[in-house]
Design an enzyme around this catalytic site. Structure first.
Site, mmCIF file in Angstrom:
data_model
loop_
_atom_site.group_PDB
_atom_site.id
_atom_site.type_symbol
_atom_site.label_atom_id
_atom_site.label_comp_id
_atom_site.label_asym_id
_atom_site.label_seq_id
_atom_site.Cartn_x
_atom_site.Cartn_y
_atom_site.Cartn_z
ATOM 1 N N CYS A 198 45.706 -9.964 24.109
ATOM 2 C CA CYS A 198 44.299 -9.594 24.238
ATOM 3 C C CYS A 198 43.460 -10.685 23.580
ATOM 4 C CB CYS A 198 44.079 -8.260 23.515
ATOM 5 S SG CYS A 198 42.343 -7.825 23.361
ATOM 6 N N TYR A 200 37.752 -3.077 24.694
ATOM 7 C CA TYR A 200 37.623 -3.632 23.346
ATOM 8 C C TYR A 200 36.452 -4.625 23.276
ATOM 9 C CZ TYR A 200 42.491 -2.273 22.021
ATOM 10 O OH TYR A 200 43.651 -1.617 21.710
ATOM 11 N N GLY A 201 36.050 -5.090 24.440
ATOM 12 C CA GLY A 201 35.195 -6.271 24.533
ATOM 13 C C GLY A 201 33.830 -6.208 23.892
ATOM 14 N N CYS A 244 40.101 -13.759 28.515
ATOM 15 C CA CYS A 244 40.422 -12.328 28.522
ATOM 16 C C CYS A 244 41.598 -12.146 29.479
ATOM 17 C CB CYS A 244 39.212 -11.540 29.009
ATOM 18 S SG CYS A 244 39.577 -9.801 29.333
ATOM 19 N N THR A 245 42.583 -11.372 29.039
ATOM 20 C CA THR A 245 43.813 -11.272 29.834
ATOM 21 C C THR A 245 43.654 -10.438 31.102
ATOM 22 O OG1 THR A 245 44.499 -9.493 28.346
ATOM 23 C CG2 THR A 245 45.394 -11.695 27.924
ATOM 24 N N HIS A 246 42.509 -9.790 31.261
ATOM 25 C CA HIS A 246 42.273 -9.089 32.524
ATOM 26 C C HIS A 246 41.922 -10.078 33.660
ATOM 27 C CE1 HIS A 246 41.944 -5.393 30.148
ATOM 28 N NE2 HIS A 246 41.932 -4.715 31.282
ATOM 29 N N ASP A 294 47.539 -4.645 24.440
ATOM 30 C CA ASP A 294 46.192 -4.977 24.931
ATOM 31 C C ASP A 294 45.412 -3.669 24.999
ATOM 32 O OD1 ASP A 294 44.040 -6.444 26.071
ATOM 33 O OD2 ASP A 294 44.628 -5.798 28.071
ATOM 34 N N SER A 295 44.128 -3.784 25.310
ATOM 35 C CA SER A 295 43.297 -2.589 25.450
ATOM 36 C C SER A 295 43.715 -1.754 26.659
ATOM 37 C CB SER A 295 41.839 -2.995 25.618
ATOM 38 O OG SER A 295 41.708 -3.793 26.770
ATOM 39 N N GLU A 317 39.562 -2.772 35.839
ATOM 40 C CA GLU A 317 40.311 -1.545 35.510
ATOM 41 C C GLU A 317 40.068 -0.471 36.582
ATOM 42 O OE1 GLU A 317 42.324 -0.274 32.715
ATOM 43 O OE2 GLU A 317 42.596 -2.278 31.888
HETATM 44 N N1 DGL Z 1 42.071 -7.813 27.931
HETATM 45 C C1 DGL Z 1 41.282 -7.918 26.744
HETATM 46 C C2 DGL Z 1 40.976 -9.299 26.334
HETATM 47 O O1 DGL Z 1 41.810 -10.137 26.580
HETATM 48 C C3 DGL Z 1 40.259 -6.870 26.463
HETATM 49 C C4 DGL Z 1 39.270 -6.520 27.506
HETATM 50 C C5 DGL Z 1 38.479 -5.330 27.055
HETATM 51 O O2 DGL Z 1 39.105 -4.329 26.700
HETATM 52 O O3 DGL Z 1 37.254 -5.407 27.010
HETATM 53 O O4 DGL Z 1 39.980 -9.584 25.744
#
Ligand code: DGL
Length: 247
Positions: free
Chosen positions: A70, A39-40, A177-179, A7-8, A145
């Site tokens: 991700c 990454y978003g 998004c996994t966050h 993931d990012s 984050e």
């Molecule tokens: N956790 C990521 C996702 O699932 C990326 C979030 C990011 O880096 O912007 O999209």
């Protein structure tokens, strides 16, 4: 068998958390690409280059299968990656869609994700028999984050992103998004009626080869600062980790 995830940053740990001790890989390797986070907002071309670099790294560590933990990479470039590599690569979009289909009763599904993911409309396309309401939430990942889950900024962001979805009376919300599973409790409270929250980690086991319970060795890499990664991972995982540097 060795499983690799990337993931990012820390977000993919919400997927790892759900599969630890639930599958029979001898080792699970996690790569958090914190140097290139977020990454978003990145373009498809950038995401493809980044994903290839991460996958090449995991392959150099002898992984047999890869989970793209991700949503942004899964939604934008999973099909391209599958064409490039022979190794099994599992994304999270289909997993999330299956979860939402299983849970929804009123067929009104909300999706929250990064801007790059939402711009693909991949959830709307895959869930075309449902009423799907998409919302890009660019402030969530940076605030998570930074550890600012319980902050005024987060409460304001939640209100502005989720109000339109609440007004549509969705009964199911996909964490695209996994966050975002870190916001689970806050989001549950924000909806003043019961809502199904769909987290990739909870539905991904069906996609993995092996489901026997076994203690896998865990290995962590980051492209950013190892100490920061170790410290910040505590918000995502209940175990202390040692992180190594990906050069
Ligand atoms: N956790 C990521 C996702 O699932 C990326 C979030 C990011 O880096 O912007 O999209």
């Amino acid at each position: 068998m060795i499983l690799g995830l990337f993931d990012s940053g820390l977000g993919g740990l919400t997927v790892l958390k759900e599969i630890i001790n639930k599958c029979a890989y001898e080792k699970i390797i996690y790569l958090g690409d914190t140097k290139r986070l977020p990454y978003g907002e990145k373009s498809k071309e950038e995401l493809l280059d980044i994903a290839k670099d991460n996958i090449d790294f995991l392959i150099s560590k002898n992984v047999d299968e890869i989970v793209v933990a991700c949503g942004t990479v899964s939604s934008n470039v999973l099909e391209d990656l599958k064409k490039i590599y022979d190794i099994k690569i599992i994304g999270i979009i289909d997993v999330l869609c299956k979860g939402a289909i299983k849970e929804t009763k009123n067929n009104k599904i909300g999706v929250i994700a990064t801007s790059s993911t939402i711009s693909t409309h991949i959830f709307k396309d895959k869930l075309d028999n449902y009423e799907v309401y998409e919302m890009a939430c660019p402030l969530f990942t940076p605030l998570i984050e930074k550890g600012m889950i319980d902050s005024k900024e987060m409460d304001e962001a939640i209100d502005s992103y989720l109000k339109p979805l609440k007004e549509k009376e969705i009964d199911t919300l996909i964490f695209g998004c996994t966050h975002y599973p870190l916001l689970k409790e806050k989001i549950k409270k924000y909806f003043d009626y019961p809502i199904n929250l769909i987290n990739a980690g909870e539905y991904i086991l069906d996609e993995l080869e092996n489901k026997e319970i076994k203690n896998s060795l865990l290995e962590f890499y980051t492209s950013g600062n190892e100490k920061e990664f170790e410290e910040n991972s505590k918000r995502f995982l209940d175990i202390d980790i040692d992180a190594m540097k990906k050069e």
